[in-house]
Design an enzyme around this catalytic site. Structure first.
Site, short mmCIF file in Angstrom:
data_model
loop_
_atom_site.label_atom_id
_atom_site.label_comp_id
_atom_site.label_asym_id
_atom_site.label_seq_id
_atom_site.Cartn_x
_atom_site.Cartn_y
_atom_site.Cartn_z
CD GLU A 61 -2.72 -1.08 2.61
OE1 GLU A 61 -3.60 -1.94 2.74
OE2 GLU A 61 -2.46 -0.23 3.49
CG ASP A 86 -3.64 8.17 7.93
OD1 ASP A 86 -3.59 6.93 7.98
OD2 ASP A 86 -3.95 8.80 6.91
#
EC number: 4.2.1.20
Length: 269
Positions: A49, A60
């Site tokens: 990824e 995040d």
């Protein structure tokens, strides 16, 4: 079959999970990031990824937020990220590569152009965390029409009523976020993860990859016994953040990747 389907099918035959590694494109700079990207498969990454840097990565945690800042300060953008994929594909035509991030940079780039350029570069899948299934027509459907998988996130708070909607149109694999919160947070209990995998398998035949909070080969091995894929990001990125020079960053990421890979490969033996 797509690269993702092929890879997960191969690993199923080998009776092991995939090690899915996440790094942010352009962190800490283009050349070092590309060296890490090119080195990951040989270090044991089965799926990669690659984060598309964005100014407001709200899903995040601190490690990946800082990685975004470092990459943006190094002038990384979506054009350069796609170029990085092209460079990677010159040497590697087998390892599935998924772009992960947020819709804003894709929207600015232009969806049709982005899909065409991503396909041409060799992108296999997309994870776009702020594109709910209610908006499949904007990105998910055209991406899949071009042969790019669209991978959905599910969380502990995604109930049985919501799950079919979330999984509608998803392909490649399902990414289960084992902790409700931001990336890099504490790990969930194995009992909780096992229950979640069992529940997800009732709703989908897609491979199930589990991430968030996995930092050590031992944790990776424990998850690899339960799921089809083990996703590690923040722990790798910490090696970039803590490195005193570029070579140390490369060596740190790839050595942890190799250790995680060994944990995953030996998990079911």
């Amino acid at each position: 079959m797509s690269r993702l389907q092929t890879r997960f099918a191969q690993l199923k035959e080998q009776n092991r999970a995939a090690l899915v590694t996440f790094v942010t494109a352009g962190d800490p700079g283009y050349d070092t990031s590309l060296a890490i990207l090119k080195g990951l498969p040989a270090a044991g990454a089965d799926v990669i990824e690659l984060g598309m840097p964005f100014t407001d990565p709200m899903a995040d945690g601190p490690a990946i937020q800082l990685a975004n800042i470092r990459a943006l300060e190094a002038k990384q953008n979506l054009v350069k990220t796609l170029q990085m994929v092209r460079e990677f594909r010159k040497d590697n035509n087998d390892t599935p590569l998924v772009l992960m991030g947020y819709f804003n940079p894709i929207h600015k780039y232009g969806v049709p152009k982005f899909i065409a350029d991503a396909k041409e570069a060799g992108v296999d899948g997309l994870i776009v965390v702020d594109m709910p299934p209610e908006h499949n027509g904007e990105l998910c459907d055209p991406a899949q029409a071009a042969g790019i998988d669209f991978i959905r996130l599910t969380t502990p708070t995604t109930d049985d009523v919501r799950l079919p909607t979330v999984l509608n149109g998803s392909s490649g694999f399902v990414y289960y976020v084992s902790v409700a919160g931001v990336t890099g947070a504490g790990a969930a209990t194995l009992e909780h993860v096992e229950e979640a995998v069992t529940r997800l398998r009732r709703h989908t035949d897609l491979p199930i990859s589990i991430g968030f909070g996995i930092r050590t080969p031992e944790q990776a091995a424990a998850i690899a016994r339960l799921a089809d894929g083990v996703v590690v990001g923040s722990a790798l990125i910490d090696h970039i953040a803590n490195a005193s020079n570029d070579q140390q960053a490369i060596d740190g990421v790839l050595s942890l990747c190799a250790a995680l890979s060994e944990g995953v490969r030996n998990a079911r033996k």
